[in-house]
Design a protein around this motif. Structure first.
Motif, PDB file in Angstrom:
ATOM      1  N   UNK A   1     -15.848 -34.238  21.309  1.00 31.55           N
ATOM      2  CA  UNK A   1     -14.517 -34.724  21.699  1.00 31.55           C
ATOM      3  C   UNK A   1     -13.544 -33.561  21.695  1.00 31.55           C
ATOM      4  N   UNK A   2     -12.543 -33.653  22.572  1.00 26.06           N
ATOM      5  CA  UNK A   2     -11.534 -32.593  22.657  1.00 26.06           C
ATOM      6  C   UNK A   2     -10.211 -33.195  23.106  1.00 26.06           C
ATOM      7  N   UNK A   3      -9.127 -32.588  22.650  1.00 22.84           N
ATOM      8  CA  UNK A   3      -7.773 -32.997  23.051  1.00 22.84           C
ATOM      9  C   UNK A   3      -6.898 -31.754  23.090  1.00 22.84           C
ATOM     10  N   UNK A   4      -5.888 -31.792  23.956  1.00 22.40           N
ATOM     11  CA  UNK A   4      -5.032 -30.610  24.155  1.00 22.40           C
ATOM     12  C   UNK A   4      -3.583 -31.054  24.247  1.00 22.40           C
ATOM     13  N   UNK A   5      -2.706 -30.311  23.536  1.00 22.17           N
ATOM     14  CA  UNK A   5      -1.278 -30.582  23.572  1.00 22.17           C
ATOM     15  C   UNK A   5      -0.612 -29.486  24.396  1.00 22.17           C
ATOM     16  N   UNK A   6      -0.062 -29.842  25.547  1.00 19.58           N
ATOM     17  CA  UNK A   6       0.397 -28.855  26.513  1.00 19.58           C
ATOM     18  C   UNK A   6       1.658 -28.126  26.064  1.00 19.58           C
ATOM     19  N   UNK A   7       2.545 -28.805  25.325  1.00 16.61           N
ATOM     20  CA  UNK A   7       3.791 -28.153  24.915  1.00 16.61           C
ATOM     21  C   UNK A   7       3.540 -27.047  23.892  1.00 16.61           C
TER      22      UNK A   7
END
Length: 926
Positions: free
Chosen positions: A306-312
């Motif tokens: 699983x992976x997640x990314x916070x653009x700010x």
């Protein structure tokens, strides 16, 4: 209506499979729990389950940018568009195949869905698009060579990145652009798990299953995309060159028409190629990083799941199959933080809008936690039973629920918040029974490990461990009303053991049963220590072990006894037997009062692998758990079926039947096998299926194994009601099922249910009586109409000086209802002191009349409301007290510092004056 119980909440299961979401404000986590969706409010510490149920487990979710629309897709490809404002399903759409991912565009105008090797883009309904058809398809992309796994939108919602199992990421444009075509990004050697755009450009990061992360840089900004219908830009040439608009006509006159057209075409093509060269879009790989190297030092088989990314904040969070997750900073991929939360696979990761909280879900353990990575603290940590929940018990005031599971854990749940606040894991084997003491100070559990353990609810510790002279698997447990004696029945040794809680000693061994003891129950009366037990030897035995030892009364049953329950007035006992009947007996005379035939009410619930018909299946069904209602007039029964039945005790008839689930992801939900599964070779479910590497999806189980072969590659549990109980307040009941702990409560205010209504009793007449200061008549009429808002309005119009006079003039028939009303208003209103005055006068003036058994649910509801208000206010008062102490201490310290500074300043002034005098004296001497 009295039995208008509606599904209220789902406890005991916090996460199953699928992706996690944060709400738009970042304060709530949305989690798919089987075929339901639960919202965990982290700010108010409360959980609520949406009153929406799918036919299969949800696997993919996404929330619109405005936080109003939720799209949920189940494992069979049925998509539900859910309005979180009305909490209803607005529209349904069938994809007919499994959907791996769904994602809204940042502008909220579109959402994309991954199915097979295709990507479908739909218009989102709402004022932004002017489209109100829920699933209006706009584009379909067919570029992938294998199943698509993930997707992401660019910040301006123009470009769509789609990862696939073919180890590549493809970029599609929603609109057609002259300098953009379908781009394919490779460089990976495994399945793509995540692809993420940057915030203000088209740079992208792709992550694969083996831990490779590739950072790609785009040559053109998003504003540099040229729409297809835009005219080409003019090319700047030198003055002596010919322009397309100002061609030298004197020279062109001498040429033929063919030469003219050829010259103009060449000029146009040259301009287009030059402009395309300047704005040509291409991707360049800046770096490739290997994120799984640290994990594979300990486990070579670890993969990124699983992976997640916070653009700010450019924070990347990755989870692995070993239970570890890492936080990196992009694009340099610098490791910020790492944590191992369990030994199970991390199934889903999500970040809130600020990037401070990380939600992590583990499907194997049913675990959900929210981690604040900057302060390294848990915001929420919840975990259900990793195996079936086998038993439950309400506390005497209905505020707490205790559940025991086959994983050997005992959990305590707060009914109001829906959260588990303590877990005891002292048992070494499955817990078979659990019960609260009468004073709610401790909870008792029996286990197959041969011990009975008592846990302190206040200090959260195991303060008593009771054992038998020889190892015995204990199948049931009971505590008497005074909380002094504990009885437990054996499963392999057919005896009942009686202990003293205070002494911790075994007092008596009650022998007489000739089969496993299935259930024991103490009389609820304070003055009696009567014990009832049923066994597989087809007998019900009534014991009075404290006074008479092993002397008992034996009653023959029609079949093996499975469960026994006392009526609240302790005059009657109900027994559920293996033939599907519920028999009622008088405790004192040992005579049978009546019998309820309930087998046909259970429903057949035929399993996919059954080779017998529905009628034969029905013959093996029986109730395994029964419970009386708080007033003793009704009986709640459940067992080897998806149905829970409420019977009238006096008439012996079925009043209402509840279907606890519609989830076809479980087995034995349908009464008949679907004809689509029946072929000329037999049932498809009996065909053993295997996937790659000789694993996966073996549906067959070992013969004779009812709970499923744990060695099977896929385990499809059967729907069962393991235990159920009415709340002591009578306002709710709970059931421990295969799906989790289901809470059903009365739907207050949704149904018009008048009581003793007469012709002249109307809301207008109530308000007229209020204006005429006729408070007693107004209150009685409002209670007859039975509308909660009208009753609250009437009560709050009565001056506090007239409360005692109003209550003293009420007749006895209104007391029970008024107690329930005051308890409910105490729970929900801010006028605490006013309603406490009502409760005090009601109990003071009508105390002797309220002591009867039928008023007990109302008294318990009042006690529950008072306890909850006390807990809430005590925390607030403690916080204020300690804050004031801190402020006063701080003021004392600051005042001391100021006085010390004043003293030092005055000393310095004195020293300066002394030095001046000395200097003056020296001048004089000179």
């Amino acid at each position: 209506m009295k039995f208008s119980y509606k599904f209220s909440n789902l406890l005991g299961t916090v996460y199953r499979e699928g992706n996690l979401l944060f709400s738009s404000d970042g304060n709530s986590v949305i989690s798919p729990v089987g075929n339901r969706i639960t919202i965990y409010d982290l700010k108010n510490n409360k959980s609520s389950t949406l009153p929406i149920e799918s036919r299969y487990n949800y696997t993919a979710l996404d929330l619109s940018p405005n936080g109003c629309t939720l799209i949920a897709v189940n494992e069979e490809g049925e998509a539900h568009m859910i309005s979180l404002i009305s909490q209803t399903v607005v529209h349904k759409y069938r994809f007919k195949q499994k959907v791996n991912a769904v994602k809204f565009s940042p502008d909220g105008k579109h959402f994309a869905v991954c199915k097979e090797n295709n990507v479908f883009v739909f218009k989102a309904p709402g004022p932004l698009t002017g489209q109100y058809n829920s699933f209006a398809m706009e584009r379909v992309f067919h570029g992938a060579y294998d199943e698509t796994t993930c997707l992401d939108w660019s910040f301006d919602s123009k470009i769509l990145a789609v990862g696939s199992k073919d180890m590549s990421t493809k970029l599609y444009s929603l609109d057609k652009y002259r300098n953009f075509k379908v781009y394919t990004l490779g460089s990976h050697t495994d399945v793509i798990v995540g692809c993420f755009f940057e915030k203000n450009n088209l740079d992208i990061t792709t992550i694969s299953r083996n831990g490779q992360a590739c950072v790609w840089e785009c040559s053109v900004e998003s504003s540099g995309l040229i729409p297809l219908d835009e005219p080409p830009k003019k090319k700047n040439r030198k003055n002596n060159d010919l322009e397309e608009d100002d061609v030298d006509t004197t020279k062109i006159v001498e040429k033929t028409e063919t030469e003219i057209s050829t010259a103009l075409t060449e000029i146009k093509i040259d301009e287009e190629t030059e402009s395309d060269k300047k704005s040509k879009l291409y991707y360049k790989r800046l770096a490739r990083h290997y994120l799984a190297d640290e994990v594979r030092k300990d486990n070579r088989d670890a993969v990124l799941t699983a992976a997640a990314y916070h653009k700010e904040t450019k924070i990347l969070v990755t989870g692995f199959s070993t239970g570890a997750f890492f936080i990196h900073e992009l694009p340099e991929v610098n490791l910020i933080h790492s944590l191992s939360i369990s030994d199970q696979v991390i199934s889903a990761i999500s970040l809130n809008h600020t990037g401070d909280w990380i939600a992590v879900g583990c499907g194997g353990l049913g675990q959900l936690l929210v981690w604040e990575w900057q302060s390294e603290t848990y915001v929420m940590k919840q975990q259900g039973h990793s195996n079936n929940m086998s038993c439950l018990s309400y506390s005497t005031d209905g505020q707490l629920l205790a559940t025991g599971g086959e994983d050997g854990k005992l959990k305590l749940w707060n009914v109001y918040s829906g959260f588990c606040f303590v877990t005891f894991n002292e048992h070494a084997s499955a817990i078979t029974a659990v019960t609260f003491s009468g004073n709610r100070k401790f909870v008792v559990s029996a286990s197959l490990d041969g011990t009975v353990r008592a846990y302190d609810v206040v200090r959260y510790r195991n303060f008593r461990t009771l054992t038998t002279p020889r190892p015995v698997q204990l199948a049931c447990v009971a505590v008497d009303s005074s909380g002094e004696f504990i009885a437990a029945g054996g499963q392999d040794v057919f005896e009942i053991f009686l202990w003293s809680v205070k002494m911790g000693r075994l007092l008596e061994i009650l022998a007489g049963h000739e089969g496993p003891v299935a259930s024991v129950a103490f009389s609820p009366s304070v003055t009696s220590t009567t014990l009832a037990s049923v066994s597989w030897d087809k007998t019900l035995r009534i014991w009075n072990a404290i006074e008479k030892g092993s002397a008992h009364e034996s009653i023959e049953l029609t079949a093996d006894g499975l469960c026994v329950a006392f009526k609240p007035d302790s005059q009657e006992v109900a027994v559920a037997t293996l033939d599907g009947q519920i028999s009622l007996f008088n405790v004192h005379t040992s005579s049978q009062i009546s019998s309820i035939e309930g087998r046909n009410d259970l429903g057949s619930g035929k399993s996919d692998t059954n080779l017998i018909g529905a009628k034969k299946v029905l013959q093996a069904k029986a109730f395994t758990s029964i419970c009386y209602s708080a007033d003793g007039q009704c009986l709640l029964a459940g067992g080897q079926s998806k149905n829970v039945c409420i019977y009238n005790v006096k008439e012996g008839v079925l009043i209402k039947k509840f279907e606890i689930t519609q989830n076809r992801s479980f087995d034995a939900v349908d009464d008949f096998i679907n004809r689509r599964k029946l072929t000329e070779f037999g049932n498809v479910a009996l065909v053993e299926e295997r996937e790659e590497k000789e694993g996966g999806n073996v549906a067959l189980r070992l013969p004779g194994v009812r709970k499923g072969d744990m060695a099977a590659r896929s385990h499809k549990p059967e729907v069962r009601v393991f235990s159920l109980q009415f709340s002591p307040t009578g306002q709710a009941w709970a059931a421990a099922t295969t799906e989790g702990l289901l809470i059903y409560s009365l739907s207050v205010g949704l149904i018009f249910d008048p009581w003793g209504l007469q012709l002249g009793v109307t809301p207008a007449s109530v308000r007229e009586a209020i204006s005429n200061k006729d408070h007693v008549n107004a209150l009685m009429m409002a209670m007859k109409i039975n509308e909660s808002n009208l009753i609250q309005e009437t009560i709050e119009q009565i001056p506090y000086n007239d409360v005692e006079l109003t209550i003293s003039n009420l007749s006895e028939q209104y007391l029970d209802r008024l107690l329930l009303i005051i308890a409910n208003l105490l729970d929900n209103s801010r006028h605490l002191e006013y309603y406490l005055l009502w409760a005090e006068n009601l109990l003071t003036l009508h105390g002797p009349k309220v002591k009867s058994q039928q008023n007990m649910p109302a008294l318990l509801s009042l006690q529950k409301s008072l306890n909850r208000k006390y807990e809430q206010l005590s925390k607030l008062c403690d916080f204020n007290k300690y804050t004031m102490q801190y402020i006063s201490k701080l003021g004392t310290i600051s005042s001391k510092k100021e006085t010390n500074m004043d003293i030092s300043v005055s000393n310095e002034d004195n020293n300066d004056s002394d030095s001046d005098e000395n200097l003056f004296n020296s001048d004089v001497e000179l």
